[in-house]
Design an enzyme around this catalytic site. Structure first.
Site, PDB file in Angstrom:
ATOM      1  N   GLN A 184       0.853  -1.183  -0.103  1.00  0.00           N
ATOM      2  CA  GLN A 184       0.024   0.095   0.063  1.00  0.00           C
ATOM      3  C   GLN A 184       0.732   1.264  -0.006  1.00  0.00           C
ATOM      4  O   GLN A 184       1.568   1.654   1.014  1.00  0.00           O
ATOM      5  CB  GLN A 184      -0.821  -0.080   1.165  1.00  0.00           C
ATOM      6  N   GLN A 186       0.402   4.725  -1.358  1.00  0.00           N
ATOM      7  CA  GLN A 186      -0.046   5.957  -0.823  1.00  0.00           C
ATOM      8  C   GLN A 186      -0.239   6.044   0.528  1.00  0.00           C
ATOM      9  O   GLN A 186      -0.713   5.219   1.133  1.00  0.00           O
ATOM     10  CB  GLN A 186      -1.582   6.362  -1.529  1.00  0.00           C
ATOM     11  N   PRO A 311      -6.265  -1.950   5.160  1.00  0.00           N
ATOM     12  CA  PRO A 311      -6.186  -0.811   5.909  1.00  0.00           C
ATOM     13  C   PRO A 311      -7.291   0.248   5.305  1.00  0.00           C
ATOM     14  O   PRO A 311      -7.835   0.981   5.976  1.00  0.00           O
ATOM     15  CB  PRO A 311      -5.012   0.058   6.155  1.00  0.00           C
ATOM     16  N   GLY A 314     -10.715   0.833  -0.370  1.00  0.00           N
ATOM     17  CA  GLY A 314      -9.924   0.383  -1.745  1.00  0.00           C
ATOM     18  C   GLY A 314      -8.812   1.469  -2.177  1.00  0.00           C
ATOM     19  O   GLY A 314      -8.652   2.510  -1.309  1.00  0.00           O
ATOM     20  N   MET A 315      -8.066   0.733  -2.975  1.00  0.00           N
ATOM     21  CA  MET A 315      -6.928   1.612  -3.175  1.00  0.00           C
ATOM     22  C   MET A 315      -7.087   1.474  -4.764  1.00  0.00           C
ATOM     23  O   MET A 315      -6.837   0.424  -5.523  1.00  0.00           O
ATOM     24  CB  MET A 315      -5.719   1.214  -2.838  1.00  0.00           C
ATOM     25  N   GLU A 316      -6.707   2.644  -5.608  1.00  0.00           N
ATOM     26  CA  GLU A 316      -6.967   2.774  -7.187  1.00  0.00           C
ATOM     27  C   GLU A 316      -5.874   2.311  -7.869  1.00  0.00           C
ATOM     28  O   GLU A 316      -5.425   2.915  -8.905  1.00  0.00           O
ATOM     29  CB  GLU A 316      -7.173   4.234  -7.529  1.00  0.00           C
ATOM     30  N   HIS A 340     -15.954   4.398  -6.774  1.00  0.00           N
ATOM     31  CA  HIS A 340     -14.935   5.398  -6.521  1.00  0.00           C
ATOM     32  C   HIS A 340     -13.506   4.943  -6.973  1.00  0.00           C
ATOM     33  O   HIS A 340     -13.031   5.707  -7.463  1.00  0.00           O
ATOM     34  CB  HIS A 340     -14.731   5.372  -4.702  1.00  0.00           C
ATOM     35  N   GLU A 341     -13.099   3.647  -6.648  1.00  0.00           N
ATOM     36  CA  GLU A 341     -11.745   3.355  -7.013  1.00  0.00           C
ATOM     37  C   GLU A 341     -11.673   3.286  -8.775  1.00  0.00           C
ATOM     38  O   GLU A 341     -10.843   3.669  -9.343  1.00  0.00           O
ATOM     39  CB  GLU A 341     -11.356   1.937  -6.522  1.00  0.00           C
ATOM     40  N   HIS A 344     -11.127   6.610 -10.032  1.00  0.00           N
ATOM     41  CA  HIS A 344      -9.776   7.217  -9.763  1.00  0.00           C
ATOM     42  C   HIS A 344      -9.046   6.893 -11.113  1.00  0.00           C
ATOM     43  O   HIS A 344      -8.009   7.674 -11.352  1.00  0.00           O
ATOM     44  CB  HIS A 344      -9.200   6.605  -8.785  1.00  0.00           C
ATOM     45  N   GLU A 363      -9.208  13.218  -4.701  1.00  0.00           N
ATOM     46  CA  GLU A 363     -10.388  12.359  -3.934  1.00  0.00           C
ATOM     47  C   GLU A 363     -11.747  13.408  -4.039  1.00  0.00           C
ATOM     48  O   GLU A 363     -12.798  12.753  -4.272  1.00  0.00           O
ATOM     49  CB  GLU A 363     -10.131  12.485  -2.471  1.00  0.00           C
ATOM     50  N   ASP A 418      -0.588  10.752   6.504  1.00  0.00           N
ATOM     51  CA  ASP A 418      -1.506   9.703   7.057  1.00  0.00           C
ATOM     52  C   ASP A 418      -2.171  10.098   8.469  1.00  0.00           C
ATOM     53  O   ASP A 418      -3.195   9.736   8.504  1.00  0.00           O
ATOM     54  CB  ASP A 418      -0.393   8.626   7.779  1.00  0.00           C
ATOM     55  N   TYR A 426     -12.601  14.668   0.258  1.00  0.00           N
ATOM     56  CA  TYR A 426     -13.538  13.854  -0.348  1.00  0.00           C
ATOM     57  C   TYR A 426     -14.917  14.732  -0.561  1.00  0.00           C
ATOM     58  O   TYR A 426     -15.527  14.915  -1.572  1.00  0.00           O
ATOM     59  CB  TYR A 426     -13.867  12.626   0.372  1.00  0.00           C
ATOM     60  N   ARG A 600      -9.807  -2.614   8.509  1.00  0.00           N
ATOM     61  CA  ARG A 600     -10.016  -1.443   7.700  1.00  0.00           C
ATOM     62  C   ARG A 600     -10.347  -0.098   8.916  1.00  0.00           C
ATOM     63  O   ARG A 600     -11.066   0.142   9.646  1.00  0.00           O
ATOM     64  CB  ARG A 600     -11.264  -1.641   6.960  1.00  0.00           C
ATOM     65  N   LYS A 602     -10.951   2.869   8.950  1.00  0.00           N
ATOM     66  CA  LYS A 602     -12.082   3.769   8.764  1.00  0.00           C
ATOM     67  C   LYS A 602     -13.281   3.211   9.840  1.00  0.00           C
ATOM     68  O   LYS A 602     -14.022   3.877  10.397  1.00  0.00           O
ATOM     69  CB  LYS A 602     -12.586   4.173   7.353  1.00  0.00           C
TER      70      LYS A 602
HETATM   71  N1  BES Z   1      -6.697   6.586  -2.594  1.00  0.00           N
HETATM   72  C1  BES Z   1      -7.681   6.411  -1.526  1.00  0.00           C
HETATM   73  C2  BES Z   1      -7.124   5.720  -0.501  1.00  0.00           C
HETATM   74  C3  BES Z   1      -5.826   6.649   0.068  1.00  0.00           C
HETATM   75  C4  BES Z   1      -5.936   7.957   0.147  1.00  0.00           C
HETATM   76  C5  BES Z   1      -4.727   6.171   0.712  1.00  0.00           C
HETATM   77  C6  BES Z   1      -4.991   8.854   0.795  1.00  0.00           C
HETATM   78  C7  BES Z   1      -3.825   6.854   1.263  1.00  0.00           C
HETATM   79  C8  BES Z   1      -3.902   8.308   1.416  1.00  0.00           C
HETATM   80  C9  BES Z   1      -9.039   5.572  -2.017  1.00  0.00           C
HETATM   81  O1  BES Z   1      -9.351   5.961  -3.140  1.00  0.00           O
HETATM   82  C10 BES Z   1      -9.806   5.813  -1.152  1.00  0.00           C
HETATM   83  O2  BES Z   1     -10.394   7.027  -1.049  1.00  0.00           O
HETATM   84  N2  BES Z   1     -10.641   4.669  -0.397  1.00  0.00           N
HETATM   85  C11 BES Z   1     -11.768   5.072   0.527  1.00  0.00           C
HETATM   86  C12 BES Z   1     -12.833   4.942  -0.248  1.00  0.00           C
HETATM   87  C13 BES Z   1     -14.318   5.469  -0.008  1.00  0.00           C
HETATM   88  C14 BES Z   1     -14.109   6.818   0.097  1.00  0.00           C
HETATM   89  C15 BES Z   1     -15.306   4.869  -0.922  1.00  0.00           C
HETATM   90  C16 BES Z   1     -11.446   4.190   1.619  1.00  0.00           C
HETATM   91  O3  BES Z   1     -10.643   3.472   1.650  1.00  0.00           O
HETATM   92  O4  BES Z   1     -12.300   4.560   2.562  1.00  0.00           O
HETATM   93 ZN    ZN Z   2     -10.269   7.597  -3.426  1.00  0.00          ZN
END
Ligand code: BES
Ligand code: ZN
Length: 645
Positions: A184, A186, A311, A314-316, A340-341, A344, A363, A418, A426, A600, A602
């Site tokens: 991972q 980003q 964690p 998703g990651m694009e 979403h992904e 991106h 985002e 981070d 977003y 995860r 979040k």
């Molecule tokens: N690119 C992000 C994840 C990310 C952002 C990782 C900044 C590190 C730093 C990914 O596209 C994302 O936004 N994931 C969200 C998805 C959700 C908003 C639908 C997530 O993981 O919760």
């Molecule tokens: Zn995103």
């Protein structure tokens, strides 16, 4: 449909862009004709009005040691061996570079916890210096450029604690037979597994050869061959220039299942069918997005389903989004993550934020596109519901975050990106775009976005460049409707600007009504007709309950709706928040199971944060955290360990 700007204004925008890039140190060159014309304005002076922003240099990457303004990476050839016993990657990275400054004599790279074995050029050792680590930035690796040639080869080994890698034992996978590895990168973690210029304004192509135990399959953010023979040696090419944070690798007992012509899913064998069914609309999403925002430029779009410790949602990673299994709900209720992904692929991967201050360009645009895709595929009712929930998340952030952290073009100097993760880039970013859409009309705004993606394709841009582009396009075309003052308010000021669009949903009115009646004691929970409620109605019901409920009220809800046993991870999350607020003991075993089985961030961080507020909660949270920790990703550990120190 494209009632859009003249070629002249596009050229002018391009000229200003090139100028702005020169100032900001971006090395991407444009092949568009450049007119000799005075640059009337840049967005930078406005930024200077913001507190502290006087010294911010738009385009300056405060999270990287690299020197792309002098020497810039262009291509990387990786040859890496995956060692599950030692939990390390080892091998070589050949870095090919361009000298932007002919007098440059040093290539500066980012690293974190890497062991550098040697640096060579044409087989000869060359001088290098690995600096002392400096907090979250890691350590600079300075390499004296060879006298001849335009590449160096670095032989290196990662650390078992590399921040961008998670090594899972067989027990931590679905199949229990084989280990699993995923990266991972980003925001700033690529440097923990490849020595490179770890800045999103540097774009590179890459090739890779990955050696794994023969039973396992390796996949990357590159051209993947679903038919690849499992022999422990896999080769990849990524022919499009991408920023380092999009380099990605997954290794495990993976199977592939096609979902459509260009879409498919990689997952552990026991998950592949359910994942393909849950995400069966991916191909339609892809087609719908192309129709409005221009061609999908990345060939295939596949998904990699990770173990639950992933964690993020998703990651694009280009061509291969990495996806948490926690959204496989059985009813497609959480598939906005896929939209979403996928989105991106346009906003983020094709047009990229130049620095982490500009993350909202990735985002915010992506969140806006996500809502649009969801509306096309699942209808306006679902769109309305998701938009209200997103707006409520935003409102909560606006209440709880410092003013600086409510600004789209955020000041991140001296901070680890981070640590600053929130809904602001977003949902506030998306709301800004929705306001423009509503002001000028949907068709016109779609036409603008189509042009925007075309104009900046395969470039990394700053907020200030975006504003310059806006001035040359929409602000010129709709002077009575849009103003630079309003744009600056959205981008450089905290909070939600007054008069911003506020989403509403009829489907939520009925939820408000019954919730209020139940809270007033007028009706029982069991008498509420929830048969046809969507997952989003449930989330709205739960998220908008008061934090304080009596033990009887908690028990009544649980009895009527069996919330403690909800299989939907988002509903379970919302309910478990109330379990913590009200210390509802019958659900504590479920809370424990939730915390130790999902990584995860979040979903788990708000629970830990709330638990840490009381003595009993803290003891409970600490126990769960310690038990879960060996299975958590380094990022999830870092984000939560502070609660239990
Ligand atoms: N690119 C992000 C994840 C990310 C952002 C990782 C900044 C590190 C730093 C990914 O596209 C994302 O936004 N994931 C969200 C998805 C959700 C908003 C639908 C997530 O993981 O919760
Ligand atoms: Zn995103």
């Amino acid at each position: 449909m494209t009632k859009f700007k003249s070629q002249k204004s596009v050229w002018l925008g391009m000229f200003i862009l090139v100028f702005a890039m020169g100032m900001s140190g971006c090395s991407k060159k444009s092949d568009t004709p450049v007119e000799t014309q005075a640059v009337e304005e840049t967005a930078a002076p406005k930024a200077a009005k913001v507190s502290k922003a006087a010294e911010i240099q738009p385009g300056e990457d405060y999270h990287s040691f690299a020197n792309p303004e002098s020497v810039v990476l262009k291509h990387i050839n990786l040859d890496l061996t995956v060692d599950f016993d030692k939990k390390v990657l080892s091998g070589t990275a050949e870095l090919q570079f361009d000298k932007v400054d002919p007098a440059a004599d040093t290539l500066v790279l980012d690293t974190r916890d890497l062991t550098i074995n040697s640096v060579t050029a044409k087989g000869q050792d060359i001088a290098y210096q690995l600096g002392e680590p400096e907090g979250h930035k890691g350590a600079a690796l300075s390499i004296t450029l060879p006298e001849q040639g335009d590449s160096v080869v670095i032989d290196y080994t990662t650390s078992p604690k590399a921040s961008g890698l998670q090594w899972l034992t067989p027990a931590q996978t679905a199949g229990k037979q084989h280990p699993f590895l995923f990266t991972q990168a980003q925001a700033t973690h690529a440097r923990s597994f490849i020595p490179l210029q770890d800045s999103p304004k540097v774009r590179i192509t890459y090739n890779a050869t990955i050696h794994t135990p023969p039973a396992l399959l390796a996949v990357m953010s590159a051209a993947n061959d679903p038919e690849a023979k499992r022999d422990g040696e896999y080769t990849f090419t990524m022919p499009q220039a991408i920023p380092s944070y999009l380099i990605a690798l997954g290794v495990g007992d993976l199977q592939f299942k096609a979902m459509g012509e260009r879409t498919g899913v990689y997952a552990e064998p026991s998950m592949v069918e359910s994942a393909a069914a849950e995400f069966a609309d991916t191909e339609s999403m892809l087609i719908a997005t192309e129709k409005r925002y221009g061609p999908y430029r990345w060939d295939r779009y596949d998904l990699l389903i990770l173990p639950p410790s992933f964690p993020f949602g998703g990651m694009e990673n280009p061509r291969l989004s990495f996806i948490t299994p926690t959204v496989i709900a059985g009813d497609k209720s959480l598939v906005s993550l896929i939209a979403h992904e996928l989105a991106h692929s346009w906003s983020g991967n094709t047009v990229t934020n130049a620095t982490w201050r500009d993350l909202w360009l990735n985002e915010g645009f992506t969140t806006y596109l996500t809502y649009r895709i969801m509306e096309i595929i699942y209808g306006t009712e679902r769109f309305d519901q998701e938009a209200v929930l997103g707006y409520q998340d935003l409102e909560e952030n606006v209440q709880s975050l410092d003013k600086n952290d409510q600004i789209l073009a955020i000041d991140l100097r001296g901070r680890d990106p981070d640590d600053v993760f929130s809904n602001i880039p977003y949902e506030k970013g998306a709301l800004f775009l929705r306001e423009i859409e509503q002001t000028i009309g949907r068709e016109n705004f779609d036409a603008f976005l189509l042009q925007y993606f075309q104009h900046f394709a395969f470039q990394s841009i700053t907020t200030d460049q975006f504003i310059v582009y806006l001035k040359q396009t929409l602000l010129k075309e709709y002077p009575e409707k849009l103003s630079i003052e309003r744009v600056n308010q959205w981008v450089f000021e905290p909070g939600i600007p007054e008069g911003a669009p506020k989403p509403t949903s009829n489907a939520f009115d009925v939820v408000d009504e019954v919730r209020a009646k139940w809270l007033a004691g007028e009706i029982s929970a069991a008498s509420i007709d929830t048969q046809s409620w969507t997952v989003h109605q449930w989330l709205y019901f739960l998220n908008n309950l008061p934090n304080t409920l009596s033990a009887d009220q908690m028990a009544e809800l649980d009895k009527a709706f069996n919330l403690t046993e909800s299989k939907n991870n988002e509903i379970a999350h919302s309910w478990l928040m109330h379990v913590v607020y009200n210390w509802y003991e019958p659900a504590l075993p479920r809370l424990h199971r939730y915390l130790v089985s999902i990584g995860r961030n979040k979903l788990v961080k708000p629970l830990y944060k709330e638990l840490a507020k009381t003595d009993a909660g803290k003891a409970f949270g600490k126990k769960a955290f310690e038990e879960a920790k060996p299975g958590y990703h380094p990022l999830t550990v870092k984000a939560n360990e502070g609660f239990f120190k």
